[in-house]
Design a protein around this motif. Structure first.
Motif, PDB file in Angstrom:
ATOM      1  N   GLN A   1       0.815  -1.214   0.000  1.00 30.36           N
ATOM      2  CA  GLN A   1       0.000   0.000   0.000  1.00 30.36           C
ATOM      3  C   GLN A   1       0.849   1.265   0.000  1.00 30.36           C
ATOM      4  O   GLN A   1       0.451   2.279  -0.547  1.00 30.36           O
ATOM      5  CB  GLN A   1      -0.945  -0.016   1.198  1.00 30.36           C
ATOM      6  N   CYS A   2       2.028   1.182   0.625  1.00 21.69           N
ATOM      7  CA  CYS A   2       2.945   2.319   0.548  1.00 21.69           C
ATOM      8  C   CYS A   2       3.864   2.189  -0.668  1.00 21.69           C
ATOM      9  O   CYS A   2       4.022   3.119  -1.451  1.00 21.69           O
ATOM     10  CB  CYS A   2       3.804   2.408   1.812  1.00 21.69           C
ATOM     11  N   HIS A   3       4.502   1.026  -0.807  1.00 19.60           N
ATOM     12  CA  HIS A   3       5.641   0.947  -1.729  1.00 19.60           C
ATOM     13  C   HIS A   3       5.258   0.616  -3.160  1.00 19.60           C
ATOM     14  O   HIS A   3       6.081   0.753  -4.059  1.00 19.60           O
ATOM     15  CB  HIS A   3       6.662  -0.053  -1.178  1.00 19.60           C
ATOM     16  N   ASP A   4       4.014   0.161  -3.389  1.00 22.72           N
ATOM     17  CA  ASP A   4       3.525   0.045  -4.764  1.00 22.72           C
ATOM     18  C   ASP A   4       2.622   1.218  -5.111  1.00 22.72           C
ATOM     19  O   ASP A   4       2.790   1.883  -6.112  1.00 22.72           O
ATOM     20  CB  ASP A   4       2.711  -1.247  -4.945  1.00 22.72           C
ATOM     21  N   GLU A   5       1.632   1.429  -4.209  1.00 19.47           N
ATOM     22  CA  GLU A   5       0.555   2.339  -4.587  1.00 19.47           C
ATOM     23  C   GLU A   5       0.868   3.800  -4.293  1.00 19.47           C
ATOM     24  O   GLU A   5       0.311   4.688  -4.933  1.00 19.47           O
ATOM     25  CB  GLU A   5      -0.736   1.938  -3.845  1.00 19.47           C
ATOM     26  N   ARG A   6       1.726   4.033  -3.292  1.00 18.68           N
ATOM     27  CA  ARG A   6       1.949   5.425  -2.901  1.00 18.68           C
ATOM     28  C   ARG A   6       3.410   5.856  -2.989  1.00 18.68           C
ATOM     29  O   ARG A   6       3.804   6.842  -2.386  1.00 18.68           O
ATOM     30  CB  ARG A   6       1.404   5.658  -1.487  1.00 18.68           C
ATOM     31  N   ALA A   7       4.206   5.105  -3.716  1.00 22.27           N
ATOM     32  CA  ALA A   7       5.604   5.494  -3.885  1.00 22.27           C
ATOM     33  C   ALA A   7       5.660   6.873  -4.532  1.00 22.27           C
ATOM     34  O   ALA A   7       4.920   7.152  -5.471  1.00 22.27           O
ATOM     35  CB  ALA A   7       6.333   4.473  -4.749  1.00 22.27           C
ATOM     36  N   GLY A   8       6.534   7.725  -3.993  1.00 24.19           N
ATOM     37  CA  GLY A   8       6.643   9.075  -4.533  1.00 24.19           C
ATOM     38  C   GLY A   8       5.795  10.081  -3.779  1.00 24.19           C
ATOM     39  O   GLY A   8       6.008  11.280  -3.882  1.00 24.19           O
ATOM     40  N   GLN A   9       4.816   9.566  -2.994  1.00 26.72           N
ATOM     41  CA  GLN A   9       4.032  10.482  -2.166  1.00 26.72           C
ATOM     42  C   GLN A   9       4.716  10.657  -0.815  1.00 26.72           C
ATOM     43  O   GLN A   9       5.731  10.038  -0.546  1.00 26.72           O
ATOM     44  CB  GLN A   9       2.607   9.940  -1.983  1.00 26.72           C
ATOM     45  N   ARG A  10       4.119  11.500   0.015  1.00 25.51           N
ATOM     46  CA  ARG A  10       4.785  11.814   1.273  1.00 25.51           C
ATOM     47  C   ARG A  10       4.189  11.057   2.449  1.00 25.51           C
ATOM     48  O   ARG A  10       2.981  10.854   2.530  1.00 25.51           O
ATOM     49  CB  ARG A  10       4.730  13.314   1.545  1.00 25.51           C
ATOM     50  N   LEU A  11       5.068  10.627   3.354  1.00 24.59           N
ATOM     51  CA  LEU A  11       4.652  10.074   4.636  1.00 24.59           C
ATOM     52  C   LEU A  11       5.231  11.027   5.663  1.00 24.59           C
ATOM     53  O   LEU A  11       6.422  10.983   5.947  1.00 24.59           O
ATOM     54  CB  LEU A  11       5.219   8.668   4.802  1.00 24.59           C
ATOM     55  N   ARG A  12       4.422  11.930   6.161  1.00 24.14           N
ATOM     56  CA  ARG A  12       4.920  13.065   6.944  1.00 24.14           C
ATOM     57  C   ARG A  12       6.028  13.764   6.165  1.00 24.14           C
ATOM     58  O   ARG A  12       5.849  14.092   5.007  1.00 24.14           O
ATOM     59  CB  ARG A  12       5.420  12.595   8.302  1.00 24.14           C
ATOM     60  N   GLY A  13       7.197  13.926   6.748  1.00 23.66           N
ATOM     61  CA  GLY A  13       8.240  14.690   6.073  1.00 23.66           C
ATOM     62  C   GLY A  13       9.044  13.894   5.070  1.00 23.66           C
ATOM     63  O   GLY A  13       9.986  14.414   4.485  1.00 23.66           O
ATOM     64  N   ASP A  14       8.674  12.634   4.885  1.00 24.77           N
ATOM     65  CA  ASP A  14       9.544  11.763   4.100  1.00 24.77           C
ATOM     66  C   ASP A  14       8.879  11.339   2.797  1.00 24.77           C
ATOM     67  O   ASP A  14       7.668  11.185   2.735  1.00 24.77           O
ATOM     68  CB  ASP A  14       9.852  10.511   4.936  1.00 24.77           C
ATOM     69  N   LEU A  15       9.700  11.166   1.758  1.00 21.65           N
ATOM     70  CA  LEU A  15       9.200  10.616   0.505  1.00 21.65           C
ATOM     71  C   LEU A  15       9.140   9.098   0.626  1.00 21.65           C
ATOM     72  O   LEU A  15      10.054   8.484   1.170  1.00 21.65           O
ATOM     73  CB  LEU A  15      10.153  10.977  -0.629  1.00 21.65           C
ATOM     74  N   ILE A  16       8.080   8.485   0.104  1.00 19.90           N
ATOM     75  CA  ILE A  16       7.975   7.031   0.147  1.00 19.90           C
ATOM     76  C   ILE A  16       8.673   6.462  -1.084  1.00 19.90           C
ATOM     77  O   ILE A  16       8.360   6.838  -2.214  1.00 19.90           O
ATOM     78  CB  ILE A  16       6.508   6.583   0.172  1.00 19.90           C
ATOM     79  N   SER A  17       9.619   5.560  -0.857  1.00 22.09           N
ATOM     80  CA  SER A  17      10.329   4.937  -1.975  1.00 22.09           C
ATOM     81  C   SER A  17       9.570   3.702  -2.426  1.00 22.09           C
ATOM     82  O   SER A  17       8.568   3.314  -1.833  1.00 22.09           O
ATOM     83  CB  SER A  17      11.740   4.555  -1.556  1.00 22.09           C
ATOM     84  N   GLN A  18      10.081   3.068  -3.473  1.00 27.69           N
ATOM     85  CA  GLN A  18       9.428   1.839  -3.939  1.00 27.69           C
ATOM     86  C   GLN A  18       9.845   0.628  -3.100  1.00 27.69           C
ATOM     87  O   GLN A  18       9.369  -0.479  -3.342  1.00 27.69           O
ATOM     88  CB  GLN A  18       9.775   1.599  -5.415  1.00 27.69           C
ATOM     89  N   GLY A  19      10.760   0.813  -2.177  1.00 30.09           N
ATOM     90  CA  GLY A  19      11.107  -0.270  -1.255  1.00 30.09           C
ATOM     91  C   GLY A  19      11.957  -1.356  -1.876  1.00 30.09           C
ATOM     92  O   GLY A  19      11.700  -2.535  -1.693  1.00 30.09           O
ATOM     93  N   HIS A  20      12.983  -0.941  -2.612  1.00 25.07           N
ATOM     94  CA  HIS A  20      13.855  -1.947  -3.229  1.00 25.07           C
ATOM     95  C   HIS A  20      15.050  -2.253  -2.326  1.00 25.07           C
ATOM     96  O   HIS A  20      15.538  -1.380  -1.614  1.00 25.07           O
ATOM     97  CB  HIS A  20      14.341  -1.461  -4.595  1.00 25.07           C
ATOM     98  N   PRO A  21      15.557  -3.503  -2.391  1.00 25.05           N
ATOM     99  CA  PRO A  21      16.619  -3.916  -1.460  1.00 25.05           C
ATOM    100  C   PRO A  21      18.022  -3.812  -2.051  1.00 25.05           C
ATOM    101  O   PRO A  21      18.945  -4.405  -1.519  1.00 25.05           O
ATOM    102  CB  PRO A  21      16.268  -5.398  -1.230  1.00 25.05           C
ATOM    103  N   ASN A  22      18.210  -3.050  -3.125  1.00 29.10           N
ATOM    104  CA  ASN A  22      19.485  -3.119  -3.853  1.00 29.10           C
ATOM    105  C   ASN A  22      20.629  -2.369  -3.178  1.00 29.10           C
ATOM    106  O   ASN A  22      21.758  -2.432  -3.660  1.00 29.10           O
ATOM    107  CB  ASN A  22      19.310  -2.599  -5.279  1.00 29.10           C
ATOM    108  N   GLY A  23      20.372  -1.666  -2.078  1.00 31.51           N
ATOM    109  CA  GLY A  23      21.459  -0.921  -1.437  1.00 31.51           C
ATOM    110  C   GLY A  23      21.997  -1.576  -0.175  1.00 31.51           C
ATOM    111  O   GLY A  23      22.927  -1.069   0.434  1.00 31.51           O
TER     112      GLY A  23
END
Lengths: 105, 265
Positions: free
Chosen positions: B183-205
């Motif tokens: 719900q956050c990382h597919d549907e709302r990626a790029g939107q804000r969660l309080r002061g933070d941008l929601i990423s797509q949640g990838h594990p590549n780092g």
């Protein structure tokens, strides 16, 4: 771990950039663990950099410093020699390293 | 006509999934469009990007350097370097292929699991605790060797059930907030969660340096934080369900390149 960035050699009288980073949690002493107990303060409080016997850069730190502190400073090189880096924590434990530098001919 | 009190309308408005078919509504979102797959790097501020790219100032390299020492020498005993050469392309890209099926353990293992398997079976030493400084240093060093290479997990028949379990976890609503990862990382990626941008949640780092931790940490530690954040029960580090999620996420991020040691908020 300590990481130092410094050129291996410099021109006579050249001002070089030195970067020094130390791996340290810098626990402020204000935080608490899951049980509500204070986590004891554990910080690096003093840093100094000497060129041979001369102090080049010296600083004292408080609990506001972030973990793994990184310093960038400059020094003029007038002769070949060795830089000595030393961090000291509140318990008096010292972390030391050194880097030699040569003069370009 | 049946009158419905206003409060009920408001409740219906905020509980859409209760009366839409949850599974079908998510099915078409299962796979992010590969063109739109974006690394968490893209959501960073310019300053954080610069910090990640600077191989001296990025604090994650402290762990990489320590890992390099651990890899090379272990006080005369057999070390990682006794078997593995970092110049070997198969070895240096190995971090891209985890988690993978282990024939000897007959289960799914990630890089941490592989390192401990090596230590126990090949080196006859004690395994490292997960999230210990040694473990993070070694995973950071090995992952860093594969920097810039694309995530490339193999979806074989053996790992299919794990992939399915990971996918189910990703799309399952859980915790007091009744939220699914998707719900956050597919549907709302790029939107804000309080002061933070929601990423797509990838594990590549991973393992990566998080400002919040002031330290390096693994994907499983991040998953625990995510679960705690939605007030769900965090699962143990290295547990089968987190390994499954790790596999699903790696598959989902296919094509993204490894960035470890990355910088994230």
């Amino acid at each position: 771990m300590i990481r130092i960035s410094i050129p291996q050699s410099a021109d006579l009288g050249e001002v070089i950039e030195i970067k020094a980073m130390i791996q340290h949690p810098m626990e402020s002493g204000y935080r608490r663990d899951e049980m509500g107990r204070t986590i004891p303060r554990d910080i690096v409080a003093h840093f100094s950099c000497r060129f041979e016997s001369q102090v080049v850069f010296k600083t004292d730190w408080g609990p506001g410093m972030a973990a793994n502190p990184l310093l960038t400073f400059f020094a003029r090189v007038n002769r070949a020699g060795t830089f000595y880096f030393e961090w000291k924590d509140l318990n008096g434990k010292a972390f030391k390293t050194e880097r030699a530098i040569e003069i370009n001919r | 006509m049946i009158r419905i009190p206003g409060i009920v309308w408001v409740m219906l408005l905020f509980s859409a999934p209760l009366w839409s078919d949850e599974v079908t509504s998510f099915a078409d979102r299962e796979d992010l469009d590969p063109v739109l797959v974006q690394s968490g790097y893209e959501w960073l501020t310019p300053e954080s990007k610069a910090l990640q790219d600077d191989e001296f100032e990025n604090p994650g390299w402290l762990w990489v350097e320590r890992g390099r020492q651990l890899f090379a020498s272990d006080s005369g005993e057999p070390s990682c370097a006794s078997c593995h050469q970092t110049s070997d392309l198969i070895f240096s890209s190995s971090a891209t292929r985890f988690p993978r099926w282990s024939d000897s353990q007959q289960t799914l293992i990630n890089l941490e699991g592989q390192i401990n398997q090596c230590r126990e079976l090949r080196m006859a030493r004690e395994s490292f605790a997960l999230e210990s400084s040694e473990m993070l240093s070694l995973t950071a060093f090995v992952s860093q060797l594969a920097r810039g290479q694309p995530v490339n997990v193999a979806l074989t028949e053996e790992v299919k059930p794990f992939w399915q379990a990971g996918r189910d976890y990703f799309f399952r609503r859980k915790g007091q907030m009744n939220l699914a990862c998707s719900q956050c990382h597919d549907e709302r990626a790029g939107q804000r969660l309080r002061g933070d941008l929601i990423s797509q949640g990838h594990p590549n780092g991973f393992p990566l340096y998080r400002y919040e931790w002031q330290s390096l940490g693994s994907l499983h530690r991040r998953l625990q934080d995510c679960d705690a954040g939605i007030r769900a029960e965090p699962q143990p580090l290295g547990s089968e369900i987190y390994l499954s999620v790790e596999l699903y996420l790696a598959w989902r991020a296919g094509g993204l390149t490894l960035e470890s040691p990355a910088i994230r908020r």
